[in-house]
Design a protein around this motif. Structure first.
Motif, PDB file in Angstrom:
ATOM      1  N   LEU A  85       0.844  -1.176  -0.014  1.00  0.00           N
ATOM      2  CA  LEU A  85       0.150   0.032  -0.074  1.00  0.00           C
ATOM      3  C   LEU A  85       0.945   1.136   0.124  1.00  0.00           C
ATOM      4  CD1 LEU A  85      -2.735  -0.930   2.640  1.00  0.00           C
ATOM      5  CD2 LEU A  85      -2.991  -0.836  -0.029  1.00  0.00           C
ATOM      6  N   HIS A  86       2.039   1.124   0.391  1.00  0.00           N
ATOM      7  CA  HIS A  86       3.088   2.327   0.632  1.00  0.00           C
ATOM      8  C   HIS A  86       4.276   2.139  -0.154  1.00  0.00           C
ATOM      9  CE1 HIS A  86       1.109   5.165   3.712  1.00  0.00           C
ATOM     10  NE2 HIS A  86       0.091   4.271   3.498  1.00  0.00           N
ATOM     11  N   PRO A  87       4.427   1.753  -1.336  1.00  0.00           N
ATOM     12  CA  PRO A  87       5.624   1.863  -2.018  1.00  0.00           C
ATOM     13  C   PRO A  87       6.392   3.170  -1.964  1.00  0.00           C
ATOM     14  CG  PRO A  87       3.737   1.947  -3.624  1.00  0.00           C
ATOM     15  CD  PRO A  87       3.173   1.944  -2.372  1.00  0.00           C
ATOM     16  N   ILE A  88       7.655   3.056  -1.811  1.00  0.00           N
ATOM     17  CA  ILE A  88       8.197   4.421  -1.686  1.00  0.00           C
ATOM     18  C   ILE A  88       8.948   4.732  -2.950  1.00  0.00           C
ATOM     19  CG2 ILE A  88      10.203   5.677  -0.603  1.00  0.00           C
ATOM     20  CD1 ILE A  88       9.566   3.912   1.968  1.00  0.00           C
ATOM     21  N   PRO A  89       8.532   5.716  -3.686  1.00  0.00           N
ATOM     22  CA  PRO A  89       9.019   6.171  -5.104  1.00  0.00           C
ATOM     23  C   PRO A  89      10.354   6.513  -4.851  1.00  0.00           C
ATOM     24  CG  PRO A  89       7.589   7.885  -4.417  1.00  0.00           C
ATOM     25  CD  PRO A  89       7.665   6.652  -3.347  1.00  0.00           C
ATOM     26  N   ARG A  90      11.411   6.007  -5.875  1.00  0.00           N
ATOM     27  CA  ARG A  90      12.768   6.219  -5.870  1.00  0.00           C
ATOM     28  C   ARG A  90      13.417   7.415  -6.407  1.00  0.00           C
ATOM     29  NH1 ARG A  90      13.453   3.222  -1.320  1.00  0.00           N
ATOM     30  NH2 ARG A  90      13.204   1.121  -1.578  1.00  0.00           N
ATOM     31  N   ILE A  91      12.683   8.565  -6.068  1.00  0.00           N
ATOM     32  CA  ILE A  91      12.746   9.875  -6.589  1.00  0.00           C
ATOM     33  C   ILE A  91      14.133  10.322  -6.601  1.00  0.00           C
ATOM     34  CG2 ILE A  91      11.776  11.458  -4.891  1.00  0.00           C
ATOM     35  CD1 ILE A  91      10.908  11.719  -8.587  1.00  0.00           C
ATOM     36  N   TYR A  92      14.953  10.392  -5.457  1.00  0.00           N
ATOM     37  CA  TYR A  92      16.061  10.975  -5.247  1.00  0.00           C
ATOM     38  C   TYR A  92      17.132   9.950  -5.760  1.00  0.00           C
ATOM     39  CZ  TYR A  92      13.232  13.563  -2.115  1.00  0.00           C
ATOM     40  OH  TYR A  92      12.217  14.248  -1.569  1.00  0.00           O
ATOM     41  N   GLU A  93      17.046   8.590  -5.767  1.00  0.00           N
ATOM     42  CA  GLU A  93      17.883   7.829  -6.434  1.00  0.00           C
ATOM     43  C   GLU A  93      17.637   8.106  -7.916  1.00  0.00           C
ATOM     44  OE1 GLU A  93      15.506   6.874  -4.019  1.00  0.00           O
ATOM     45  OE2 GLU A  93      16.392   5.833  -2.629  1.00  0.00           O
ATOM     46  N   GLY A  94      16.457   8.113  -8.723  1.00  0.00           N
ATOM     47  CA  GLY A  94      16.420   8.572  -9.903  1.00  0.00           C
ATOM     48  C   GLY A  94      17.093   9.659 -10.300  1.00  0.00           C
ATOM     49  N   ILE A  95      16.870  10.564  -9.628  1.00  0.00           N
ATOM     50  CA  ILE A  95      17.635  11.942  -9.869  1.00  0.00           C
ATOM     51  C   ILE A  95      19.090  11.946  -9.778  1.00  0.00           C
ATOM     52  CG2 ILE A  95      17.929  14.357  -8.936  1.00  0.00           C
ATOM     53  CD1 ILE A  95      14.915  14.226  -8.276  1.00  0.00           C
ATOM     54  N   ASN A  96      19.648  11.056  -8.893  1.00  0.00           N
ATOM     55  CA  ASN A  96      21.089  11.000  -8.765  1.00  0.00           C
ATOM     56  C   ASN A  96      21.712  10.033  -9.850  1.00  0.00           C
ATOM     57  OD1 ASN A  96      22.453  12.496  -6.238  1.00  0.00           O
ATOM     58  ND2 ASN A  96      20.306  12.018  -5.808  1.00  0.00           N
ATOM     59  N   LEU A  97      20.823   9.158 -10.239  1.00  0.00           N
ATOM     60  CA  LEU A  97      21.283   7.980 -11.232  1.00  0.00           C
ATOM     61  C   LEU A  97      21.395   8.798 -12.467  1.00  0.00           C
ATOM     62  CD1 LEU A  97      19.097   4.760 -10.170  1.00  0.00           C
ATOM     63  CD2 LEU A  97      21.655   4.918 -10.534  1.00  0.00           C
ATOM     64  N   LYS A  98      20.679   9.888 -12.811  1.00  0.00           N
ATOM     65  CA  LYS A  98      20.631  10.195 -14.095  1.00  0.00           C
ATOM     66  C   LYS A  98      22.186  10.592 -14.672  1.00  0.00           C
ATOM     67  CE  LYS A  98      18.822  14.777 -13.157  1.00  0.00           C
ATOM     68  NZ  LYS A  98      17.856  15.520 -13.105  1.00  0.00           N
ATOM     69  N   ASN A  99      23.275  10.739 -14.015  1.00  0.00           N
ATOM     70  CA  ASN A  99      24.439  11.194 -14.387  1.00  0.00           C
ATOM     71  C   ASN A  99      25.093   9.918 -14.493  1.00  0.00           C
ATOM     72  OD1 ASN A  99      23.891  13.814 -14.639  1.00  0.00           O
ATOM     73  ND2 ASN A  99      23.967  14.105 -12.185  1.00  0.00           N
ATOM     74  N   ILE A 100      24.764   8.827 -14.116  1.00  0.00           N
ATOM     75  CA  ILE A 100      25.434   7.495 -13.858  1.00  0.00           C
ATOM     76  C   ILE A 100      25.135   6.347 -14.771  1.00  0.00           C
ATOM     77  CG2 ILE A 100      26.547   5.919 -12.270  1.00  0.00           C
ATOM     78  CD1 ILE A 100      25.751   7.993  -9.810  1.00  0.00           C
TER      79      ILE A 100
END
Ligand code: TPS
Length: 323
Positions: free
Chosen positions: A192-207
């Protein structure tokens, strides 16, 4: 003739359309559409519908429904590496129940506020309960994380653990049972409460070279990266990040199926060139989230293969299918 969700899109909705100068993506096949706005900035747009009986059970608490609607939409922007900023809400409901509406809207705004997202419009109708959210975010054009840019030799990673959301769903549906209330509630919360990996996605975009969020199950979602990038892959199922909670409470054949085919984990699956692994290690230490290498990208001709204990495994079904 029966089609899958993705056959419907490619057969009926992926038509050739004239491209304007400010549109970046060629088609409609990524987690978000991208439209150029100012200089090198891009607007990322994503939309998702949640329907009673298909995406949530009739007795779901309004606060849980509001949270999940926002979280799964944010997850699509996370997979592109975009910052979520605005949203529109279209809600169809059978009655205007004030208790329901108060709980839903309080949780909806709490979740929006947590991520600094503003509600800017929408639509309200009467009918069977269904919620459609569109989320708009921004990112720099060159850094968008696409499904189409995995390269041969890249390693394939997933964040977090897989399969717990499916266990939570089956507990709610009473398809499986657990005596331990603490574990039961933990797994239901994962659903019911998945945690969207928003900060991971933002940081992954350069990697990372390519990424997708896992909504339909690892196999189906990784398959989108492979199709869009024109690549194959070898996956070692012994490496799948399965939590000790699943391993200690359920049989292997169940938790492997949940991790591979059910979905709604909303973790990120991404590909990365070997030279960027040290950067990845630094980043994940910062976020304190685990991130596991499960295989590598191969040339298209080599196909998509799964191995368990070094033997190849052939699955009957691959991913969640609405039709
Ligand atoms: C009542 N389920 C529904 S949609 C979906 C999954 C795994 C994939 C992602 O959807 N029945 C009930 N609730 C559920 N959550 C499921 C089944 C499972 P989409 O592709 O629409 O984003």
């Amino acid at each position: 003739m029966k089609y899958t969700e993705f056959e419907i899109i490619s057969k009926y909705f992926q038509r050739h359309q004239r491209k304007n100068s400010n549109e970046i993506q060629k088609g409609i096949g990524d987690d978000s559409a991208l439209i150029k706005i100012l200089d090198n900035n891009v607007l990322a747009i994503s939309t998702d519908t949640l329907v009673e009986g298909t995406h949530f059970l009739k007795n779901i608490a309004p606060k849980d429904l509001a949270y999940k609607t926002v979280a799964v939409n944010i997850s699509d922007l996370a997979a592109m590496g975009a910052y979520p900023k605005w949203t529109t809400l279209s809600i169809t409901m059978p009655t205007s129940n004030s208790v329901w509406l108060k709980e839903f809207s309080d949780s909806f705004f709490d979740t929006l506020n947590k991520y600094n997202i503003k509600l800017i419009g929408g639509d309200t109708n009467r009918g069977p309960l269904s919620i459609t959210l569109s989320i708009y975010g921004t990112l720099e054009e060159k850094t968008a994380l696409l499904r189409s840019s995995a390269n041969i030799g890249d390693l394939i990673y997933v964040t977090g653990h897989l399969g717990e959301s499916a266990a939570g769903l089956f507990l709610l549906q009473k398809k499986i049972f657990l005596k331990d209330l603490k574990i039961r509630n933990y797994l239901i919360k994962k659903h019911l409460h998945p945690i969207p990996r928003i900060y991971e996605g933002i940081n992954l975009k350069n990697i990372a070279s390519a990424a997708i969020d896992i909504s339909d199950g690892l196999i189906a979602d990784l398959n989108h990266i492979l199709n869009n990038s024109q690549c194959g892959a070898n996956i070692n199922l012994n490496k799948l990040p399965i939590s000790s909670i699943l391993k200690e409470n359920f049989k292997k054949k169940y938790y492997l199926d949940w991790a591979l085919n059910i979905g709604e984990d909303y973790e990120l699956c991404f590909t990365i060139s070997k030279k960027n692994i040290p950067k990845l290690d630094i980043m994940f230490k910062k976020f304190l989230i685990n991130c596991t290498c499960i295989g590598y990208i191969t040339p298209l001709e080599q196909g998509f293969h799964l191995f368990y204990n070094e033997k190849e495994i052939f699955l009957k079904k691959r991913g969640f299918n609405h039709f």
